[in-house]
Design a protein around this motif. Sequence first.
Motif, mmCIF file in Angstrom:
data_model
loop_
_atom_site.group_PDB
_atom_site.id
_atom_site.type_symbol
_atom_site.label_atom_id
_atom_site.label_comp_id
_atom_site.label_asym_id
_atom_site.label_seq_id
_atom_site.Cartn_x
_atom_site.Cartn_y
_atom_site.Cartn_z
ATOM 1 N N GLY A 130 0.817 -1.213 0.000
ATOM 2 C CA GLY A 130 0.000 0.000 0.000
ATOM 3 C C GLY A 130 0.843 1.251 0.000
ATOM 4 N N GLY A 131 1.953 1.230 0.735
ATOM 5 C CA GLY A 131 2.849 2.383 0.751
ATOM 6 C C GLY A 131 3.445 2.651 -0.620
ATOM 7 N N ILE A 132 3.832 1.579 -1.323
ATOM 8 C CA ILE A 132 4.356 1.730 -2.682
ATOM 9 C C ILE A 132 3.304 2.345 -3.595
ATOM 10 C CG2 ILE A 132 5.119 0.456 -4.729
ATOM 11 C CD1 ILE A 132 6.449 -1.553 -2.868
ATOM 12 N N ALA A 133 2.058 1.886 -3.455
ATOM 13 C CA ALA A 133 0.975 2.402 -4.301
ATOM 14 C C ALA A 133 0.753 3.889 -4.070
ATOM 15 C CB ALA A 133 -0.308 1.620 -4.027
ATOM 16 N N VAL A 134 0.813 4.312 -2.808
ATOM 17 C CA VAL A 134 0.615 5.728 -2.492
ATOM 18 C C VAL A 134 1.699 6.574 -3.146
ATOM 19 C CG1 VAL A 134 0.687 7.429 -0.630
ATOM 20 C CG2 VAL A 134 -0.670 5.355 -0.363
ATOM 21 N N LEU A 249 -12.680 -3.984 3.293
ATOM 22 C CA LEU A 249 -13.755 -4.221 2.335
ATOM 23 C C LEU A 249 -14.146 -2.912 1.650
ATOM 24 C CD1 LEU A 249 -15.816 -6.037 1.000
ATOM 25 C CD2 LEU A 249 -17.335 -5.650 2.960
ATOM 26 N N GLY A 250 -14.058 -1.827 2.373
ATOM 27 C CA GLY A 250 -14.407 -0.528 1.813
ATOM 28 C C GLY A 250 -13.512 -0.091 0.678
ATOM 29 N N GLN A 251 -12.403 -0.809 0.450
ATOM 30 C CA GLN A 251 -11.530 -0.479 -0.669
ATOM 31 C C GLN A 251 -12.224 -0.662 -2.010
ATOM 32 O OE1 GLN A 251 -8.611 0.815 -0.694
ATOM 33 N NE2 GLN A 251 -7.853 0.602 1.385
ATOM 34 N N ILE A 252 -13.365 -1.316 -2.028
ATOM 35 C CA ILE A 252 -14.119 -1.429 -3.278
ATOM 36 C C ILE A 252 -14.519 -0.054 -3.784
ATOM 37 C CG2 ILE A 252 -16.416 -1.609 -2.229
ATOM 38 C CD1 ILE A 252 -17.046 -3.764 -4.324
ATOM 39 N N GLU A 253 -14.471 0.939 -2.896
ATOM 40 C CA GLU A 253 -14.720 2.323 -3.304
ATOM 41 C C GLU A 253 -13.759 2.761 -4.409
ATOM 42 O OE1 GLU A 253 -13.985 6.807 -1.646
ATOM 43 O OE2 GLU A 253 -14.011 5.153 -0.206
ATOM 44 N N VAL A 254 -12.552 2.198 -4.427
ATOM 45 C CA VAL A 254 -11.566 2.535 -5.456
ATOM 46 C C VAL A 254 -12.146 2.308 -6.855
ATOM 47 C CG1 VAL A 254 -9.397 1.763 -6.486
ATOM 48 C CG2 VAL A 254 -9.537 2.145 -4.026
ATOM 49 N N PHE A 255 -12.858 1.227 -7.024
ATOM 50 C CA PHE A 255 -13.401 0.907 -8.342
ATOM 51 C C PHE A 255 -14.630 1.767 -8.673
ATOM 52 C CE2 PHE A 255 -11.146 -2.790 -6.698
ATOM 53 C CZ PHE A 255 -10.209 -2.948 -7.705
ATOM 54 N N PHE A 256 -15.445 2.077 -7.658
ATOM 55 C CA PHE A 256 -16.528 3.033 -7.876
ATOM 56 C C PHE A 256 -15.936 4.377 -8.308
ATOM 57 C CE2 PHE A 256 -18.939 0.544 -4.438
ATOM 58 C CZ PHE A 256 -19.619 -0.212 -5.391
ATOM 59 N N GLN A 267 -12.763 12.143 -16.868
ATOM 60 C CA GLN A 267 -11.344 12.348 -16.617
ATOM 61 C C GLN A 267 -10.559 11.124 -17.081
ATOM 62 O OE1 GLN A 267 -10.863 13.149 -12.435
ATOM 63 N NE2 GLN A 267 -11.581 15.259 -12.605
ATOM 64 N N LYS A 268 -9.377 11.377 -17.592
ATOM 65 C CA LYS A 268 -8.506 10.287 -18.012
ATOM 66 C C LYS A 268 -7.706 9.773 -16.817
ATOM 67 C CE LYS A 268 -7.940 11.844 -22.796
ATOM 68 N NZ LYS A 268 -6.968 12.257 -23.842
ATOM 69 N N VAL A 269 -7.644 8.470 -16.709
ATOM 70 C CA VAL A 269 -6.868 7.844 -15.640
ATOM 71 C C VAL A 269 -5.668 7.158 -16.272
ATOM 72 C CG1 VAL A 269 -6.879 6.185 -13.748
ATOM 73 C CG2 VAL A 269 -8.946 7.491 -14.270
ATOM 74 N N LYS A 270 -4.468 7.551 -15.856
ATOM 75 C CA LYS A 270 -3.256 6.971 -16.429
ATOM 76 C C LYS A 270 -3.102 5.507 -16.005
ATOM 77 C CE LYS A 270 -0.809 11.407 -16.352
ATOM 78 N NZ LYS A 270 0.372 12.139 -15.813
ATOM 79 N N ILE A 271 -2.404 4.757 -16.828
ATOM 80 C CA ILE A 271 -2.149 3.346 -16.524
ATOM 81 C C ILE A 271 -1.433 3.211 -15.177
ATOM 82 C CG2 ILE A 271 -0.942 1.267 -17.255
ATOM 83 C CD1 ILE A 271 -3.358 1.932 -18.946
ATOM 84 N N LYS A 272 -0.474 4.111 -14.929
ATOM 85 C CA LYS A 272 0.262 4.075 -13.664
ATOM 86 C C LYS A 272 -0.675 4.249 -12.470
ATOM 87 C CE LYS A 272 2.387 7.845 -12.616
ATOM 88 N NZ LYS A 272 1.599 8.259 -11.425
ATOM 89 N N ASP A 273 -1.615 5.204 -12.582
ATOM 90 C CA ASP A 273 -2.548 5.451 -11.497
ATOM 91 C C ASP A 273 -3.520 4.286 -11.332
ATOM 92 O OD1 ASP A 273 -1.377 7.932 -11.025
ATOM 93 O OD2 ASP A 273 -2.719 8.944 -12.426
ATOM 94 N N LEU A 274 -3.929 3.705 -12.451
ATOM 95 C CA LEU A 274 -4.814 2.541 -12.394
ATOM 96 C C LEU A 274 -4.127 1.385 -11.685
ATOM 97 C CD1 LEU A 274 -7.499 1.260 -13.260
ATOM 98 C CD2 LEU A 274 -6.399 0.598 -15.404
ATOM 99 N N LEU A 275 -2.854 1.150 -12.020
ATOM 100 C CA LEU A 275 -2.088 0.093 -11.369
ATOM 101 C C LEU A 275 -1.954 0.362 -9.870
ATOM 102 C CD1 LEU A 275 -0.315 -2.428 -11.410
ATOM 103 C CD2 LEU A 275 1.618 -0.981 -12.062
ATOM 104 N N ALA A 276 -1.720 1.619 -9.513
ATOM 105 C CA ALA A 276 -1.580 1.971 -8.102
ATOM 106 C C ALA A 276 -2.880 1.733 -7.348
ATOM 107 C CB ALA A 276 -1.151 3.433 -7.968
ATOM 108 N N LEU A 277 -4.016 2.072 -7.957
ATOM 109 C CA LEU A 277 -5.305 1.839 -7.318
ATOM 110 C C LEU A 277 -5.543 0.349 -7.091
ATOM 111 C CD1 LEU A 277 -7.473 4.404 -9.300
ATOM 112 C CD2 LEU A 277 -6.959 4.493 -6.861
ATOM 113 N N VAL A 278 -5.157 -0.460 -8.079
ATOM 114 C CA VAL A 278 -5.293 -1.917 -7.927
ATOM 115 C C VAL A 278 -4.391 -2.426 -6.806
ATOM 116 C CG1 VAL A 278 -4.914 -4.132 -9.058
ATOM 117 C CG2 VAL A 278 -5.997 -2.269 -10.312
ATOM 118 N N LEU A 279 -3.158 -1.883 -6.731
ATOM 119 C CA LEU A 279 -2.237 -2.282 -5.665
ATOM 120 C C LEU A 279 -2.793 -1.939 -4.281
ATOM 121 C CD1 LEU A 279 1.306 -1.370 -7.038
ATOM 122 C CD2 LEU A 279 0.361 -3.650 -6.621
#
Length: 290
Positions: A130-134, A249-256, A267-279
């Motif tokens: 999670g720290g890496i993703a942030v 469980l509330g992390q599902i908010e990331v996908f919403f 808004q455009k979401v960069k691949i890097k940001d998408l990967l970070a959200l998944v991480l």
Amino acid sequence: MWILFTLLAASMQAWRNAFQSQLSQDIKVSGVTLARFIWAGPIAALYLCGLYLWWPVAMPEFTTQFCLYVLGAAAVQILATALMVKLFKLKNFAVGAGLAKSEALAAAVLGVIFFGTYLSVLGWLGVFIGGIAVFMMSSAKGFREISLKTAVIGLACGTGFALTSLWVREASLILDLPFPHGAAWVLLFVITVQTIALLAYLVITDKPTISALLERPKLTLLTSTTSCLGSIGWFTAMSLQTVPYVKTLGQIEVFFTLLIAMFWLKQKVKIKDLLALVLIAVAAILVMWG
């Protein structure tokens, strides 16, 4: 039951963040923060009255410890909300909301240190991921150009929301009421304190910001309504289950959040940001398993 309330909270919070992101384009941080609470109090009061009409129970006793938890949660949540609005001004909506989701990881760490929660090696691995993703989300060009300011604000925001959640749970347990009633009382007290404090501050220091909110009644009402519904979900879920599990469980908010950012805010979401959200979501799952 706690899973259903958490899903309600996550979906409503994603929409609330979207509405706050829209408000932040024209209104100061303090005003956008107030929008979260200004109409939420009456909604919370109606919800509490409805609970007592549906299921009458005894009135609670409000101890000094309960009041301290409520005041602490109210103050820290105001600060965390203001930091999140600041994130929206530094980054786009999806990234700002994603950074704020370090909350689940902060809740796990604070739970271990102060609230007797245990995390295994797998859980700590989740914290590390999670720290890496942030850090990924806070940098404009990957790790080559990490924005320390954005990372610090994001972590501070998540920590503030984590403290709020932990203190809200403690306040709910102190009341010793059935799960919806205790959470509803805490919600009403917290929102009331927040609304009075922010209104008083703005009346004294910045009346034009209040006027600016009143000039955007629809967006302000939507922000308050989704905020209150989300808080009902969070507070109730946390009265039934420990905070790290609920926030994980509330992390599902990331996908919403991603769906709203792409299809509603355009808004455009960069691949890097998408990967970070998944991480961040993966990290949260590891924390729960741990």
